[in-house]
Design an enzyme around this catalytic site. Structure first.
Site, short mmCIF file in Angstrom:
data_model
loop_
_atom_site.label_atom_id
_atom_site.label_comp_id
_atom_site.label_asym_id
_atom_site.label_seq_id
_atom_site.Cartn_x
_atom_site.Cartn_y
_atom_site.Cartn_z
CG ASP A 1 0.80 -2.92 8.96
OD1 ASP A 1 0.39 -1.80 8.58
OD2 ASP A 1 2.00 -3.13 9.24
CB VAL B 1 1.20 13.33 4.65
CG1 VAL B 1 0.09 13.30 5.68
CG2 VAL B 1 0.71 13.97 3.35
CB THR C 1 2.56 8.69 7.88
OG1 THR C 1 3.67 8.61 6.98
CG2 THR C 1 1.40 9.41 7.20
CB VAL D 1 1.90 -6.31 0.63
CG1 VAL D 1 0.79 -5.97 1.61
CG2 VAL D 1 3.02 -5.27 0.67
CE1 TYR E 1 8.32 5.70 -1.04
CE2 TYR E 1 8.36 7.86 -2.08
CZ TYR E 1 7.72 6.92 -1.28
OH TYR E 1 6.47 7.20 -0.75
CE LYS F 1 5.39 4.81 -2.92
NZ LYS F 1 4.25 4.01 -2.42
CB SER G 1 1.03 3.12 10.67
OG SER G 1 1.65 4.38 10.77
N GLY G 2 -0.73 5.44 9.57
CA GLY G 2 -0.80 6.40 8.47
C GLY G 2 -2.09 6.35 7.67
#
Ligand SMILES: NC(=O)c1ccc[n+]([C@@H]2O[C@H](COP(=O)([O-])OP(=O)(O)OC[C@H]3O[C@@H](n4cnc5c(N)ncnc54)[C@H](O)[C@@H]3O)[C@@H](O)[C@H]2O)c1
Length: 301
Positions: free
Chosen positions: A38, A197, A199, A65, A162, A166, A17-18
């Protein structure tokens, strides 16, 4: 930096995706071998079918992952099938919002597991393979792109887990760039820092595993979800455009990849506050109504 993509191998996480899927689509047009990774089976199957139909070689792997053993098996498979990859896109990511002290240990484990540990595993497993290939072949070129976020350069309120994940990815990526430049000119790294964005990221709980379950949402978490739904779905830049920015940066050897460079004023203000010792400024200074709305929503009885 990669000057000729044809026949080179790309490993892309979050390829269902995305940004991951859109980079894979560009990779197919460039004639790359694609390793699609994925955790969402239906999305992975659809991506595999679509990209195989373009005629390039595709390996699809259902991998979480954040899981070291699954990532090791992936790395072994890639090495045995294609040899060292040239392009590694450590991109899979998930989001959880809300006031910092309301996040559970499971929230932290899930988000840091995917967003940070996913990148750590990708870097620690694929970089040595790429360096070994570079040492053997002076024409080998490799590039690792890690997906962070503008939330890796700013600290917007009500999304702390989050932000932490990041910021860690920005730190890891900058250090990786520096470390690689100590030992080689053939392998380098970049960091992708997108703003909002459209997604699937605002629906990332769709892939939340049972071993890190979500607690019933608090008010701040419901507010964060509503804001993220609105901000992500109303973004004007497309995932396909961002993927093109990524591939251009790989070709041009550019480290910082932005989707909305016009939003960097907020980063500049933050950095100026850091060096002048001022208190943290509003990360959405151009839109003070965002903070106002949050305060109203979170202070009402
Ligand atoms: N879209 C945005 O506004 C935005 C902004 C900043 C950063 N990002 C980052 O971009 C990256 C890509 O996200 P996207 O926006 O394309 O969202 P997306 O949800 O469309 O794609 C992410 C993909 O990652 C996969 N994934 C989730 N957990 C996984 C796991 N444990 N193992 C393997 N795959 C897993 C999902 O199944 C999905 O296919 C993420 O790291 C995200 O944090 C997105």
């Amino acid at each position: 930096m990669i000057s000729n993509f044809k026949g080179k191998t790309a490993v892309l996480t979050g390829a269902g995706s995305g940004f991951g899927l859109e980079c894979a689509r560009i990779g197919a047009k460039l004639g790359m071998n694609l390793v699609l990774v994925d955790v969402q089976k239906d999305a992975l199957d659809a991506a595999e079918a679509e990209l195989k139909a373009t005629g390039v070689q595709v390996m699809a792997r259902l991998v979480n992952v954040s899981d070291a053993a699954q990532m090791q098996a992936l790395a072994d498979d890639v090495k045995a099938t294609f040899g060292a990859p040239n392009f590694v896109f450590n991109n899979a990511g998930v989001a959880a919002g809300g006031l910092l002290w309301e996040n559970t240990q499971a929230d932290w484990d899930w988000v840091l597991g995917v967003n940070l540990w996913g990148v750590v595993h990708g870097v620690r497993l694929f970089t040595p393979m790429m360096l070994e290939a570079a040492a053997k072949d002076p024409s080998f070129q490799g590039h690792i792109v890690n997906t962070a976020s503008m939330a890796g350069l700013l600290n917007p309120p009500n999304m702390g887990v989050y932000n932490v994940s990041k910021h860690a990815v920005v730190s890891l990526s900058e250090t990786l760039y520096q470390d690689l430049s100590l030992v080689t000119d053939q392998v380098t790294a970049s960091v992708l820092c997108p703003y909002f964005v459209p997604t699937g990221i605002h629906q990332s709980h769709r892939n939340r595993p049972a071993d890190t379950p979500a607690a019933p949402p608090t008010r701040s978490q419901l507010v964060a979800q509503a804001m993220s739904d609105k901000a992500v779905t109303s973004g004007k830049i497309t995932a396909a455009q961002v993927a093109q920015f990524v591939m251009d940066a790989v070709a041009d050897k550019r480290f910082y990849i932005y989707s909305h460079p016009q939003a960097l004023g907020n980063v500049q203000t933050r950095m100026e506050s850091i060096v002048t010792g001022h208190n943290p400024p509003d990360p959405f200074a151009a839109k003070p109504e965002i903070g106002q709305r949050l305060r109203e929503a979170l202070r009402k009885p």
